[in-house]
Scaffold this active site. Structure first.
Site, PDB file in Angstrom:
ATOM      1  N   ASP A  11       0.886  -1.163   0.000  1.00  0.00           N
ATOM      2  CA  ASP A  11       0.000   0.000   0.000  1.00  0.00           C
ATOM      3  C   ASP A  11       0.922   1.210   0.000  1.00  0.00           C
ATOM      4  O   ASP A  11       1.557   1.506   1.005  1.00  0.00           O
ATOM      5  CB  ASP A  11      -0.881  -0.056   1.255  1.00  0.00           C
ATOM      6  CG  ASP A  11      -1.911   1.066   1.290  1.00  0.00           C
ATOM      7  OD1 ASP A  11      -1.680   2.102   0.637  1.00  0.00           O
ATOM      8  OD2 ASP A  11      -2.932   0.890   1.988  1.00  0.00           O
ATOM      9  N   GLN A  94       3.285   4.300   2.701  1.00  0.00           N
ATOM     10  CA  GLN A  94       3.060   3.856   4.095  1.00  0.00           C
ATOM     11  C   GLN A  94       3.573   2.447   4.400  1.00  0.00           C
ATOM     12  O   GLN A  94       3.915   2.147   5.535  1.00  0.00           O
ATOM     13  CB  GLN A  94       1.585   3.972   4.489  1.00  0.00           C
ATOM     14  CG  GLN A  94       0.672   2.947   3.823  1.00  0.00           C
ATOM     15  CD  GLN A  94      -0.731   2.920   4.433  1.00  0.00           C
ATOM     16  OE1 GLN A  94      -1.233   3.922   4.896  1.00  0.00           O
ATOM     17  NE2 GLN A  94      -1.345   1.753   4.430  1.00  0.00           N
ATOM     18  N   TYR A 228       2.051   1.891  14.789  1.00  0.00           N
ATOM     19  CA  TYR A 228       1.057   1.777  13.728  1.00  0.00           C
ATOM     20  C   TYR A 228       1.639   2.198  12.387  1.00  0.00           C
ATOM     21  O   TYR A 228       2.180   3.278  12.245  1.00  0.00           O
ATOM     22  CB  TYR A 228      -0.167   2.658  14.029  1.00  0.00           C
ATOM     23  CG  TYR A 228      -1.141   2.613  12.888  1.00  0.00           C
ATOM     24  CD1 TYR A 228      -1.934   1.491  12.698  1.00  0.00           C
ATOM     25  CD2 TYR A 228      -1.227   3.653  11.970  1.00  0.00           C
ATOM     26  CE1 TYR A 228      -2.809   1.415  11.629  1.00  0.00           C
ATOM     27  CE2 TYR A 228      -2.100   3.587  10.900  1.00  0.00           C
ATOM     28  CZ  TYR A 228      -2.881   2.469  10.740  1.00  0.00           C
ATOM     29  OH  TYR A 228      -3.733   2.397   9.677  1.00  0.00           O
ATOM     30  N   LYS A 231      -1.777  -1.724   7.635  1.00  0.00           N
ATOM     31  CA  LYS A 231      -1.975  -3.145   7.904  1.00  0.00           C
ATOM     32  C   LYS A 231      -1.124  -4.032   7.031  1.00  0.00           C
ATOM     33  O   LYS A 231      -0.775  -3.688   5.922  1.00  0.00           O
ATOM     34  CB  LYS A 231      -3.440  -3.490   7.708  1.00  0.00           C
ATOM     35  CG  LYS A 231      -4.222  -3.232   8.964  1.00  0.00           C
ATOM     36  CD  LYS A 231      -5.682  -3.070   8.708  1.00  0.00           C
ATOM     37  CE  LYS A 231      -5.931  -1.929   7.768  1.00  0.00           C
ATOM     38  NZ  LYS A 231      -5.389  -0.674   8.257  1.00  0.00           N
ATOM     39  N   ASP A 286     -14.490   3.073   5.506  1.00  0.00           N
ATOM     40  CA  ASP A 286     -13.232   2.538   4.951  1.00  0.00           C
ATOM     41  C   ASP A 286     -13.282   1.017   4.785  1.00  0.00           C
ATOM     42  O   ASP A 286     -12.265   0.329   4.928  1.00  0.00           O
ATOM     43  CB  ASP A 286     -12.020   2.913   5.821  1.00  0.00           C
ATOM     44  CG  ASP A 286     -11.661   4.385   5.727  1.00  0.00           C
ATOM     45  OD1 ASP A 286     -12.348   5.132   4.988  1.00  0.00           O
ATOM     46  OD2 ASP A 286     -10.700   4.799   6.401  1.00  0.00           O
ATOM     47  N   TYR A 347      -3.739   1.535  16.422  1.00  0.00           N
ATOM     48  CA  TYR A 347      -3.339   2.706  17.200  1.00  0.00           C
ATOM     49  C   TYR A 347      -4.368   2.983  18.257  1.00  0.00           C
ATOM     50  O   TYR A 347      -5.517   2.611  18.149  1.00  0.00           O
ATOM     51  CB  TYR A 347      -3.003   3.943  16.376  1.00  0.00           C
ATOM     52  CG  TYR A 347      -4.008   4.480  15.417  1.00  0.00           C
ATOM     53  CD1 TYR A 347      -4.891   5.484  15.806  1.00  0.00           C
ATOM     54  CD2 TYR A 347      -4.028   4.038  14.096  1.00  0.00           C
ATOM     55  CE1 TYR A 347      -5.773   6.033  14.891  1.00  0.00           C
ATOM     56  CE2 TYR A 347      -4.908   4.586  13.184  1.00  0.00           C
ATOM     57  CZ  TYR A 347      -5.779   5.580  13.593  1.00  0.00           C
ATOM     58  OH  TYR A 347      -6.630   6.124  12.684  1.00  0.00           O
TER      59      TYR A 347
HETATM   60  P1  13P Z   1      -4.926   0.782   4.712  1.00  0.00           P
HETATM   61  O1  13P Z   1      -4.129  -0.219   5.484  1.00  0.00           O
HETATM   62  O2  13P Z   1      -5.494   0.210   3.464  1.00  0.00           O
HETATM   63  O3  13P Z   1      -4.122   2.008   4.459  1.00  0.00           O
HETATM   64  O4  13P Z   1      -6.168   1.198   5.585  1.00  0.00           O
HETATM   65  C1  13P Z   1      -5.956   2.052   6.648  1.00  0.00           C
HETATM   66  C2  13P Z   1      -7.180   2.209   7.485  1.00  0.00           C
HETATM   67  O5  13P Z   1      -7.163   1.854   8.629  1.00  0.00           O
HETATM   68  C3  13P Z   1      -8.367   2.817   6.901  1.00  0.00           C
HETATM   69  O6  13P Z   1      -9.303   3.151   7.889  1.00  0.00           O
HETATM   70 MG    MG Z   2      -4.524  -0.854   2.002  1.00  0.00          MG
END
Ligand code: 13P
Ligand code: MG
Ligand code: 13P
Length: 366
Positions: A11, A94, A228, A231, A286, A347
């Protein structure tokens, strides 16, 4: 012929927020891999995305954990990050936890699933890719595919599968591994893999032939970095037919959208919704977490495909069920079990809050 299938993902920035990959980033990745194909390093490749995660699917003859292949992927992600920063995408870079490449992308942020195989007369493979979830998300589906006769009738009636499968399980906290032979060991194995935040299925082998059947990426970015960082969203490669489950048996576990961790801020449980590549755009809170499945037939290492397997109408009910489960889970708001337990959250404000409240805590009488 021996061929290696490498799936490496990261990502490196979301468009908009964490919901989608930007087409220019994917185009940049395609151009890089096309060059590597032209100069003979790759036999073939396919670039895709699941949500805001860029996915590089590559075939070659250089074996697993090859420095050149990992460097190629790393360079794509580094250049992609530069472009992501220019476009001011969200969370640019990230998943790249280090500034310098040291021979292997493992432990540096990107997810990796690789298998070197002797290509069969017909070699169907399914590549599962997910977003908004974490390493143990494949435990339940892999168990169903390779150890549950109610999912996989082949375990009962196909002679090449009747001796069962061996599971390599990793303890992601202690960095240890154990092999379980199913069906004999299933009760012991379930004690561990039923706790997917701690134990993750890394690989599965046909018990009789020893052939590799499935491999997943199992790393936890939050543990690698100690803080953090997004993911450790996993990928998983599964071989089908013959001495492995039929393609329909491999896809069947996803008809029940199981609850996985990783939704919103990496801190919530939600249903894993099987979708087409086009529909992997997690935007509702999300999420909810998504999984895509691309099918290929390998032909001398060439990727004949992809077929977008979850586009099938047969998964419509699973999507509906996932949306209903998403509503139900969202109703819990900031409460567990929608929110992850305190020690699992990616986090948390807990230390600051406890610090602030310290003076107001009073000892209870015994
Ligand atoms: P990503 O790991 O896809 O960046 O998602 C982060 C997240 O926690 C969105 O709420
Ligand atoms: Mg992602
Ligand atoms: P194979 O044993 O050739 O994999 O065929 C099984 C099958 O596809 C039935 O669905």
């Amino acid at each position: 012929m021996k061929v290696t299938l490498s799936v490496i993902k990261a990502d490196i920035g979301g468009w908009v927020g964490h919901s989608e990959s930007h087409p220019e980033i994917l185009e940049l990745a395609r151009q890089h891999l096309e060059k590597a194909k032209t100069n003979g390093m790759l036999i073939d490749f396919h670039v895709t995305k699941c949500g805001d995660d860029a996915q590089l699917i590559m075939t070659h003859k250089l074996g697993e954990e090859n420095k050149e292949i990992h460097k190629l992927a790393w360079d794509v992600f580094v250049e992609g990050t530069t472009l992501a920063k220019k476009l001011k995408l969200y969370g640019a870079g990230q998943d790249l936890l280090s500034d310098a490449f040291s021979g292997n992308v493992k432990g540096m942020g990107p997810g990796v699933a690789e298998m070197e195989i002797e290509e069969r007369t017909s070699e169907p493979v399914i590549i599962f890719m997910a977003d908004k979830t974490s390493a143990g998300a494949w435990n339940l589906p892999l168990y169903k595919m390779f150890a549950d006769p109610f999912n996989t009738i082949g375990l009962v009636i196909a002679p090449k599968m009747h001796d069962g499968f061996s599971f390599e399980v990793h303890d992601v906290k202690e960095h240890t591994r154990i092999i379980f032979n199913t069906p004999n060991d299933i009760y012991d194995m379930l004690v561990l893999i039923g706790a997917p935040s701690r134990y993750a299925v890394k690989a599965v082998y046909n018990a009789k032939s020893g052939e590799i059947a499935a491999v997943s990426s199992t790393q936890r970015l939050s543990l690698i970095a100690g803080r953090y960082v997004g993911k450790d969203v996993p990928v998983c490669v599964v071989r089908g037919q013959g001495s492995f489950p039929a393609i329909g048996e491999i896809l069947e576990p996803f008809t029940n959208p199981t609850l996985v961790e990783g939704w919103m801020r990496g801190s919530h449980h939600g249903p894993l919704m099987p979708v087409s590549v086009e529909d992997s755009t997690p935007s509702r809170f999300d999420g909810p977490p998504r999984v895509i499945a691309l099918g290929f037939q390998l032909a001398e290492g060439k990727l004949i495909g992809p077929r977008d397997m979850f586009i099938d109408k047969g998964f419509d009910e699973a999507r509906r069920k996932a949306n209903m489960a998403a509503d139900y889970m969202r109703g819990h708001g900031p409460f567990e079990p929608h929110r992850l337990p305190l020690d699992e959250m990616e986090y948390t404000t807990m230390p600051q809050i406890m610090d602030k409240l310290k003076a107001r805590f009073q000892k209870l009488e015994e």
